[in-house]
Enzyme design. Structure first.
Site, PDB file in Angstrom:
ATOM      1  N   ASP A  26      29.293  94.354  59.561  1.00  0.00           N
ATOM      2  CA  ASP A  26      28.806  95.100  58.404  1.00  0.00           C
ATOM      3  C   ASP A  26      29.717  96.288  58.118  1.00  0.00           C
ATOM      4  O   ASP A  26      30.268  96.892  59.041  1.00  0.00           O
ATOM      5  CB  ASP A  26      27.375  95.587  58.679  1.00  0.00           C
ATOM      6  CG  ASP A  26      26.676  96.072  57.427  1.00  0.00           C
ATOM      7  OD1 ASP A  26      27.129  95.727  56.312  1.00  0.00           O
ATOM      8  OD2 ASP A  26      25.669  96.796  57.553  1.00  0.00           O
ATOM      9  N   GLY A  27      29.856  96.606  56.840  1.00  0.00           N
ATOM     10  CA  GLY A  27      30.579  97.804  56.443  1.00  0.00           C
ATOM     11  C   GLY A  27      31.844  97.583  55.645  1.00  0.00           C
ATOM     12  O   GLY A  27      32.539  98.547  55.307  1.00  0.00           O
ATOM     13  N   ARG A  30      31.568  99.402  52.134  1.00  0.00           N
ATOM     14  CA  ARG A  30      31.636 100.861  52.244  1.00  0.00           C
ATOM     15  C   ARG A  30      33.031 101.319  52.655  1.00  0.00           C
ATOM     16  O   ARG A  30      33.514 102.359  52.202  1.00  0.00           O
ATOM     17  CB  ARG A  30      30.588 101.350  53.253  1.00  0.00           C
ATOM     18  CG  ARG A  30      29.180 101.425  52.677  1.00  0.00           C
ATOM     19  CD  ARG A  30      28.152 101.676  53.749  1.00  0.00           C
ATOM     20  NE  ARG A  30      27.922 100.476  54.547  1.00  0.00           N
ATOM     21  CZ  ARG A  30      27.395 100.487  55.759  1.00  0.00           C
ATOM     22  NH1 ARG A  30      27.095 101.636  56.334  1.00  0.00           N
ATOM     23  NH2 ARG A  30      27.185  99.358  56.409  1.00  0.00           N
ATOM     24  N   ASN A  74      23.458  86.219  50.907  1.00  0.00           N
ATOM     25  CA  ASN A  74      24.654  86.768  50.253  1.00  0.00           C
ATOM     26  C   ASN A  74      24.961  86.121  48.909  1.00  0.00           C
ATOM     27  O   ASN A  74      25.761  86.660  48.128  1.00  0.00           O
ATOM     28  CB  ASN A  74      25.878  86.648  51.162  1.00  0.00           C
ATOM     29  CG  ASN A  74      25.889  87.645  52.295  1.00  0.00           C
ATOM     30  OD1 ASN A  74      26.571  87.455  53.295  1.00  0.00           O
ATOM     31  ND2 ASN A  74      25.104  88.726  52.179  1.00  0.00           N
ATOM     32  N   ARG A  77      24.664  88.328  45.820  1.00  0.00           N
ATOM     33  CA  ARG A  77      25.651  89.338  45.457  1.00  0.00           C
ATOM     34  C   ARG A  77      26.318  88.974  44.129  1.00  0.00           C
ATOM     35  O   ARG A  77      26.197  87.845  43.664  1.00  0.00           O
ATOM     36  CB  ARG A  77      26.698  89.463  46.561  1.00  0.00           C
ATOM     37  CG  ARG A  77      26.141  90.032  47.859  1.00  0.00           C
ATOM     38  CD  ARG A  77      27.220  90.255  48.886  1.00  0.00           C
ATOM     39  NE  ARG A  77      26.692  90.884  50.089  1.00  0.00           N
ATOM     40  CZ  ARG A  77      27.435  91.297  51.104  1.00  0.00           C
ATOM     41  NH1 ARG A  77      28.761  91.143  51.071  1.00  0.00           N
ATOM     42  NH2 ARG A  77      26.877  91.864  52.156  1.00  0.00           N
ATOM     43  N   ARG A 194      26.103  95.186  66.055  1.00  0.00           N
ATOM     44  CA  ARG A 194      26.109  95.366  64.602  1.00  0.00           C
ATOM     45  C   ARG A 194      26.914  96.614  64.270  1.00  0.00           C
ATOM     46  O   ARG A 194      26.626  97.707  64.759  1.00  0.00           O
ATOM     47  CB  ARG A 194      24.695  95.506  64.028  1.00  0.00           C
ATOM     48  CG  ARG A 194      24.758  95.714  62.505  1.00  0.00           C
ATOM     49  CD  ARG A 194      23.457  95.571  61.790  1.00  0.00           C
ATOM     50  NE  ARG A 194      23.688  95.622  60.341  1.00  0.00           N
ATOM     51  CZ  ARG A 194      22.994  94.968  59.442  1.00  0.00           C
ATOM     52  NH1 ARG A 194      22.006  94.178  59.824  1.00  0.00           N
ATOM     53  NH2 ARG A 194      23.272  95.074  58.161  1.00  0.00           N
ATOM     54  N   HIS A 199      20.450  99.503  61.547  1.00  0.00           N
ATOM     55  CA  HIS A 199      19.746  99.084  62.756  1.00  0.00           C
ATOM     56  C   HIS A 199      18.753  97.982  62.406  1.00  0.00           C
ATOM     57  O   HIS A 199      17.535  98.181  62.457  1.00  0.00           O
ATOM     58  CB  HIS A 199      19.023 100.274  63.398  1.00  0.00           C
ATOM     59  CG  HIS A 199      19.941 101.276  64.019  1.00  0.00           C
ATOM     60  ND1 HIS A 199      19.567 102.113  65.044  1.00  0.00           N
ATOM     61  CD2 HIS A 199      21.243 101.580  63.765  1.00  0.00           C
ATOM     62  CE1 HIS A 199      20.583 102.883  65.393  1.00  0.00           C
ATOM     63  NE2 HIS A 199      21.613 102.586  64.618  1.00  0.00           N
TER      64      HIS A 199
END
Length: 253
Positions: A26-27, A30, A74, A77, A194, A199
């Site tokens: 994840d990320g 960002r 997903n 999206r 993760r 969380h």
């Protein structure tokens, strides 16, 4: 990929004691936003982290590495991002599978691949076939995967056997269902990592992680490196796994 010489994994567990690691990557979005780039840029950067993670796992005695690449949710999206992810998947298979094969890594795709276009399905079939006989790290890529879907497809297989008269309902138990979910032939998941600071499990391997240790880090996936992976394994090694039991000698818990 910088992998060590190819050889079957030893029967002796490595010091960290972790045989199967699963990662929720994840990320990416960002990370891209921080760079002032579009999300697709983050996904490409995330692919480099995949290489690092695979190399680290292969070099540190891990038997199986499962990466959550594309969830069944997903598809919701933006279409442009989904299209970019599909193209990245094709590119990754084309560019990496020969290297994986040279380094004795077995590649498997888990999930409902029937929704992918024929070009991607063919790439998946060829990649899995090429590496099927390898005896090193097993790399599972979860694509169009959901933990609920996995359990449902397993239940459907059992229901078909009951309908055909090959199985009685009262014969169904946890072990039988376990034999019909993804990765049943591999060691159970020991550790879930993760990245990205969230969380939650996000419908990932709901059956397979029943007794796994969970490790959350704020590091965004494109920045997750060997030191971060080692930190997760060290944290795992320092935990006492009880599998629903109590501490040794503790009769009060």
């Amino acid at each position: 990929m910088m992998l060590s010489a190819t050889q079957p994994l030893s029967e002796k567990l490595p010091a960290h004691g972790c045989r199967h690691v699963a990662i929720i990557m994840d990320g990416n979005g960002r990370w891209a936003k921080k760079q002032g780039k579009i999300r697709a840029f983050g996904h490409k950067a995330g692919a480099k982290s995949v290489r690092r993670a695979v190399s680290f796992a292969a070099n540190n005695g891990i038997e199986a590495l499962t990466l959550y690449a594309f969830s069944s949710e997903n598809w919701n999206r933006p279409a442009q991002e989904v299209s970019a992810l599909m193209e990245l998947f094709v590119w990754a298979l084309d560019s990496e599978v020969k290297s994986l094969h040279r380094h004795n890594v077995r590649l498997r795709i888990i999930g409902d691949t029937s929704r992918f276009n024929s070009r991607l399905q063919e790439r998946i079939r060829k990649s899995e076939a090429l590496t099927a006989g390898n005896t090193g790290l097993t790399l599972n890529i979860a694509a169009n995967y959901g933990g609920r879907w996995d359990i449902v497809q397993g239940v459907r297989q059992l229901a078909e056997k009951v309908q055909q008269g090959n199985l009685q309902p009262d014969q169904i138990d946890e072990e039988m269902l376990n034999q019909h979910v993804c990765m049943h032939e591999l060691a159970p998941v020991d550790l879930v990592i993760r990245t990205g600071g969230e969380h939650r499990i996000s419908n990932f391997l709901l059956w397979q992680i029943a007794y796994a240790e969970l490790y959350f880090t704020d590091v965004l996936w494109p920045d997750f490196d060997e030191q971060d992976f080692e930190g997760a394994l060290n944290a795992f090694a320092n935990r006492e796994r009880r599998f629903g039991g109590t501490e040794p000698g503790d009769e009060t818990a």
